[in-house]
Design a protein around this motif. Structure first.
Motif, PDB file in Angstrom:
ATOM      1  N   SER A 201       0.813  -1.213   0.000  1.00 40.32           N
ATOM      2  CA  SER A 201       0.000   0.000   0.000  1.00 40.32           C
ATOM      3  C   SER A 201       0.846   1.262   0.000  1.00 40.32           C
ATOM      4  CB  SER A 201      -0.941   0.006   1.218  1.00 40.32           C
ATOM      5  OG  SER A 201      -1.800  -1.119   1.208  1.00 40.32           O
ATOM      6  N   SER A 234      -0.254   8.278  -8.112  1.00 39.61           N
ATOM      7  CA  SER A 234      -1.222   7.194  -7.968  1.00 39.61           C
ATOM      8  C   SER A 234      -2.626   7.788  -7.904  1.00 39.61           C
ATOM      9  CB  SER A 234      -0.890   6.363  -6.725  1.00 39.61           C
ATOM     10  OG  SER A 234      -0.833   7.194  -5.577  1.00 39.61           O
ATOM     11  N   ASP A 235      -3.508   7.114  -7.205  1.00 41.69           N
ATOM     12  CA  ASP A 235      -4.894   7.560  -7.113  1.00 41.69           C
ATOM     13  C   ASP A 235      -4.960   8.963  -6.522  1.00 41.69           C
ATOM     14  OD1 ASP A 235      -7.599   7.819  -6.903  1.00 41.69           O
ATOM     15  OD2 ASP A 235      -7.858   6.311  -5.343  1.00 41.69           O
ATOM     16  N   HIS A 237      -7.348  10.501  -5.366  1.00 44.31           N
ATOM     17  CA  HIS A 237      -8.300  10.613  -4.267  1.00 44.31           C
ATOM     18  C   HIS A 237      -7.716  10.098  -2.953  1.00 44.31           C
ATOM     19  CE1 HIS A 237     -11.444  11.685  -7.123  1.00 44.31           C
ATOM     20  NE2 HIS A 237     -11.108  10.635  -7.854  1.00 44.31           N
ATOM     21  N   GLY A 238      -6.575   9.438  -3.018  1.00 44.17           N
ATOM     22  CA  GLY A 238      -5.942   8.935  -1.798  1.00 44.17           C
ATOM     23  C   GLY A 238      -4.935   9.912  -1.244  1.00 44.17           C
ATOM     24  N   GLU A 239      -4.566   9.689   0.033  1.00 44.96           N
ATOM     25  CA  GLU A 239      -3.617  10.599   0.674  1.00 44.96           C
ATOM     26  C   GLU A 239      -2.259  10.566  -0.024  1.00 44.96           C
ATOM     27  OE1 GLU A 239      -5.471   8.446   2.153  1.00 44.96           O
ATOM     28  OE2 GLU A 239      -6.717   9.478   3.653  1.00 44.96           O
ATOM     29  N   GLY A 241      -1.600   9.705  -3.099  1.00 42.34           N
ATOM     30  CA  GLY A 241      -1.719  10.340  -4.408  1.00 42.34           C
ATOM     31  C   GLY A 241      -1.707  11.850  -4.324  1.00 42.34           C
ATOM     32  N   ARG A 242      -2.372  12.400  -3.319  1.00 41.69           N
ATOM     33  CA  ARG A 242      -2.372  13.856  -3.158  1.00 41.69           C
ATOM     34  C   ARG A 242      -0.980  14.364  -2.778  1.00 41.69           C
ATOM     35  NH1 ARG A 242      -7.430  12.853  -0.570  1.00 41.69           N
ATOM     36  NH2 ARG A 242      -6.531  13.199   1.493  1.00 41.69           N
TER      37      ARG A 242
END
Length: 490
Positions: A201, A234-235, A237-239, A241-242
């Motif tokens: 992860s 990455s995504d 919307h994820g921490e 990724g931000r």
């Protein structure tokens, strides 16, 4: 020693903390479930024992009321009732607070009771039982733990019936053992699986960390800087990724700022080099005309002569400043210096000889090794480094100051030190002495002459161009400039 032993190791990485936190939470949950299961099972089994005691009643202790008479003297129910007693059933009779009889059903023969010898402590525990028809736990020394019920008999005595708690304890211990094994295996499996999951992860965060590490290793102080590729996003919307998106945006701003700074530095260097180059000719022309006017054979008024002399002196000073600026501009532009074997010992001897002639009011001392010290570099520029350091010591210390020049040779570098016992460099300018146009004249000595403030900046630039460095250590009565150069020849 005690404080060190009491400190528990604390995970330092986020991955280790998340894994440790997962295992700790699961451990607490397993412990809570295990304790609740054990307590509930023990309570349930104890309740079953109390139910058995309630169903058994006081038939067994009643059979102990008529000691000395045979079972046949009774109404015939004793034998039948005793047969229904479970093995290990305990019975006791109390009269006037004294245990008159106590027995336990024999294993394999429920038709007769086996007398039990009780200690004073056991009798006291039985006497202290409340006569309320409820189950209580007592620890009999000869029989271990028993669940007993005390009821009043027909003759005013107290009849006690009990069942052993060993089956309950055995079942509870078995549950504890099974729970420990199962929960232990679950913790180990979950810890390993959780470590793999957390590692997977946090892979995007690891890539951001790797990019940040590469950026932190780049020299960003000057020059053209090429930043590494951006961190994979990455995504969004994820921490993680931000964080990656924000980090890449920050790198873009930093790259733009560094590019603009580098372009500004290049324009400034180009301007300094061009201006210095263009100024050399007019400055030399002014100086030549002033010297030519001074050679005029005819009478010249003293004031004009003085003016011409000042013009010649200042134009010479301006010419030296232009040469210094041009040298600094070339060094900033990365112009390569000559790379020849240089006898540093010979340069020191020549420079100190020149300094003695220029500053007879100072004391000059040499500390040289027996063997010559050789480095690879530009002999002319290294001589300029020595000359500037000695001129700096001469110009900024009063007459009578002792200046010591020492040279040491190591396996990897040559160390040159210029030490004087003058007043020292003022604190407010100590951190900027190697910057261009740095001036400390007014604080070290008065009337020491006007300098351009480029001498020490040339020392630093030339030394760095040779792969070395220069440092300053100064306090009142002791000032030392230390130059380090790579030793050996190529």
């Amino acid at each position: 020693m005690g404080r060190r032993a009491s400190r528990l190791p604390w995970p330092r990485t986020l991955r280790a903390r998340l894994t440790a936190g997962l295992v700790v939470l699961l451990t607490v949950s397993c412990a809570a479930v295990g304790v609740a299961a054990v307590v509930e099972l023990e309570h349930f089994l104890t309740g079953r024992v109390d139910q058995q005691l309630s169903e058994a009643g006081v038939r067994f202790p009643e059979s102990l009321e008529h000691n000395g008479r045979s079972r046949s003297d009774h109404d015939g129910d004793e034998h039948g009732d005793t047969r229904r007693m479970a093995t290990g059933t305990f019975g006791a009779r109390l009269a006037d607070g004294v245990v008159t009889s106590a027995a336990v059903v024999r294993p394999g023969d429920s038709t007769a009771g086996l007398d039990v010898t009780l200690t004073a402590k056991d009798e006291a525990a039985l006497v202290a039982l409340p006569v309320d028809g409820r189950g209580h736990t007592v620890d009999l020394s000869s029989l271990n733990e028993y669940r007993v019920v005390a009821d009043k008999g027909a003759d005013g005595d107290v009849l006690i019936t009990g069942l052993p708690l060993e089956p309950v304890d055995t079942a509870v211990r078995r549950l504890e053992m099974v729970a420990t094994i199962v929960f232990g295996a679950a913790l180990v499996t979950t810890g390993l699986a959780g470590a793999v999951w957390v590692r997977w992860s946090l892979r995007p965060l690891g890539r951001v960390t790797a990019t940040a590490t590469r950026v932190s290793e780049l020299p960003l102080a000057s020059g053209d800087v090429a930043l590494p590729p951006r961190a994979p996003e990455s995504d969004p919307h994820g921490e993680v990724g931000r964080v990656a998106t924000a980090f890449n945006r920050m790198l873009g701003h930093v790259e733009d700022a560094l590019t603009k700074r580098h372009a500004s530095e290049e324009r400034l260097r180009s301007f300094a080099a061009d201006a210095s180059h263009e100024l050399r000719t007019p400055v030399a022309s002014v100086r030549g005309h002033a010297e030519l006017a001074l050679l005029h054979p005819g009478p010249v008024p003293p004031k004009v002569t003085r003016a011409l002399e000042r013009i010649a002196a200042e134009s010479a000073r301006m010419g030296e400043m232009v040469d210094d600026l041009l040298l600094l501009a070339r060094l900033d532009a990365g112009r390569p210096l000559e790379r020849d074997p240089v006898d540093l010992t010979r340069l020191v001897l020549d420079a100190v000889t020149d300094a003695r002639a220029a500053g007879p009011g100072h004391g000059w001392a040499l500390e040289l090794p027996e063997e010559p010290v050789t480095v690879t570099g530009d002999a002319h520029r290294l001589h300029q480094v020595l000359a500037n350091l000695l001129a700096n010591a001469r110009a900024h210390t009063p007459a009578g100051t002792k200046v010591t020049v020492s040279l040491e040779s190591g396996a990897a570098e040559a160390v040159l030190k210029v030490h004087d016992d003058g007043p020292g460099v003022p604190d407010e300018v100590r951190h900027s002495v190697f910057e261009r146009f740095a001036r400390a004249d007014r604080r070290r000595t008065a009337g020491s002459g006007a300098g351009a403030g480029l001498g020490l900046s040339i020392v630093a630039a030339v030394t760095e161009a040779h792969g070395g460095g220069v440092t300053l250590d100064s306090r009142p009565g002791s000032t030392t400039f230390t130059v380090r150069l790579p030793a050996g020849t190529e």
